[in-house]
Design an enzyme around this catalytic site. Sequence first.
Site, PDB file in Angstrom:
ATOM      1  N   ASN A  13       0.790  -1.103  -0.085  1.00 13.27           N
ATOM      2  CA  ASN A  13       0.078  -0.054  -0.175  1.00 13.27           C
ATOM      3  C   ASN A  13       0.875   1.087  -0.102  1.00 13.27           C
ATOM      4  O   ASN A  13       1.468   1.610   0.968  1.00 13.27           O
ATOM      5  CB  ASN A  13      -0.931  -0.074   1.348  1.00 13.27           C
ATOM      6  N   LYS A  15       0.129   4.257  -0.099  1.00 12.44           N
ATOM      7  CA  LYS A  15      -0.471   5.444   0.311  1.00 12.44           C
ATOM      8  C   LYS A  15      -0.289   6.565  -0.675  1.00 12.44           C
ATOM      9  O   LYS A  15      -0.101   6.423  -1.895  1.00 12.44           O
ATOM     10  CB  LYS A  15       0.033   5.691   1.683  1.00 12.44           C
ATOM     11  N   HIS A  99      -9.499   1.207   5.207  1.00 17.46           N
ATOM     12  CA  HIS A  99      -8.214   1.442   5.581  1.00 17.46           C
ATOM     13  C   HIS A  99      -8.335   2.308   6.861  1.00 17.46           C
ATOM     14  O   HIS A  99      -9.036   3.538   6.750  1.00 17.46           O
ATOM     15  CB  HIS A  99      -7.126   2.179   4.682  1.00 17.46           C
ATOM     16  N   GLU A 101      -6.828   4.829   7.998  1.00 19.13           N
ATOM     17  CA  GLU A 101      -6.506   6.200   7.462  1.00 19.13           C
ATOM     18  C   GLU A 101      -7.677   6.676   7.004  1.00 19.13           C
ATOM     19  O   GLU A 101      -8.249   7.885   7.099  1.00 19.13           O
ATOM     20  CB  GLU A 101      -5.263   6.411   6.748  1.00 19.13           C
ATOM     21  N   GLU A 171      -5.095  -4.598  10.692  1.00 16.19           N
ATOM     22  CA  GLU A 171      -4.087  -3.672  10.841  1.00 16.19           C
ATOM     23  C   GLU A 171      -4.213  -2.826  12.164  1.00 16.19           C
ATOM     24  O   GLU A 171      -5.049  -1.732  12.014  1.00 16.19           O
ATOM     25  CB  GLU A 171      -4.090  -2.851   9.688  1.00 16.19           C
ATOM     26  N   GLY A 177       2.747   2.392  10.552  1.00  9.91           N
ATOM     27  CA  GLY A 177       3.768   3.561  10.541  1.00  9.91           C
ATOM     28  C   GLY A 177       4.529   3.771  11.721  1.00  9.91           C
ATOM     29  O   GLY A 177       5.045   5.084  11.797  1.00  9.91           O
ATOM     30  N   SER A 216       3.636  -2.140  10.279  1.00 14.02           N
ATOM     31  CA  SER A 216       5.297  -2.070  10.551  1.00 14.02           C
ATOM     32  C   SER A 216       5.839  -3.368  10.154  1.00 14.02           C
ATOM     33  O   SER A 216       6.727  -3.887  10.859  1.00 14.02           O
ATOM     34  CB  SER A 216       5.631  -1.657  11.843  1.00 14.02           C
TER      35      SER A 216
HETATM   36  P1  13P Z   1       3.139   0.571   7.667  1.00 13.57           P
HETATM   37  O1  13P Z   1       3.716  -0.923   7.050  1.00 13.57           O
HETATM   38  O2  13P Z   1       4.061   1.377   7.291  1.00 13.57           O
HETATM   39  O3  13P Z   1       3.049   0.196   9.322  1.00 13.57           O
HETATM   40  O4  13P Z   1       1.735   0.559   7.121  1.00 13.57           O
HETATM   41  C1  13P Z   1       0.828  -0.311   7.166  1.00 13.57           C
HETATM   42  C2  13P Z   1      -0.433   0.098   6.582  1.00 13.57           C
HETATM   43  O5  13P Z   1      -1.129   0.787   6.882  1.00 13.57           O
HETATM   44  C3  13P Z   1      -0.775  -0.949   5.086  1.00 13.57           C
HETATM   45  O6  13P Z   1      -1.980  -0.639   4.778  1.00 13.57           O
END
Ligand code: 13P
Length: 257
Positions: A13, A15, A99, A101, A171, A177, A216
């Site tokens: 992803n 982002k 997601h 976010e 997640e 992150g 992560s």
């Molecule tokens: P990270 O791997 O950067 O923690 O992000 C995970 C994520 O939100 C994937 O959709």
Amino acid sequence: MRDQMRAKLVAGNWKMHGSRAANQRLLEAVKSAAAEFGGAQCAVCVPFPYLEQAQNALAGSAVALGAQNVSEHDSGAYTGEVSGPMLRDFGCRYAIVGHSERRTLFGERDGQVAAKFQAAQRAGLIPILCVGETLAERDKAETEAVVGRQLRAILDTAGVRALADAVVAYEPVWAIGTGRTATPAQAQSVHEFLRRTVAERDTEIAARVTMLYGGSVKPANAGELFGMADIDGGLIGGASLVAEDFIAICKAAAARR
Ligand code: 13P
């Protein structure tokens, strides 16, 4: 619930990251390594404007393409939105829905996520449904209540059969992150709970549904996470932007088949 029928999947992803030049280098590196991913499926979920670039760069490879969001509507007066049929038009196989976010920054609620999940399937896309609890919810021992509610929102509207052609990604918000990964045991415990929640409605579909861990994931922890009985791969954020890390994570999934 170990089931040899379930193939491994690693989805990147990106982002809101990328540029034409950086994407090209990353896509070409992933494409040329894909022969070493064994039976593990690899996918990249890129920002909308780069779908055509990624479709062209990945042509002829086994690396699949995905989007990070999809409208719940198929077409119409919805300025700024992108529909499932449009994503299919650009060769997408997957669409991430719900997601964290999108839920926290853009106000998406369970009902809207369920509508997006169904819109993705109507268009022939495989939805990657994200569920996960915040740190405050984990500290209050509400993890199962939260992810159970998020999953049941789909089961109650789309029906359990819809899960047969879908992917669920756990997640934990506190691990996204942050560099703080759920331990393999913590992740396995939630995955097992999610699979049990599906099994309450249909045990065969529960055994088959692909469940990814995200938060992560790095080359150093991927192998151990993917070795857990109910973890079928990963949804990778930051590390999916670094070719050698993403490739190493895909290889870790291949090794755990
Ligand atoms: P990270 O791997 O950067 O923690 O992000 C995970 C994520 O939100 C994937 O959709």
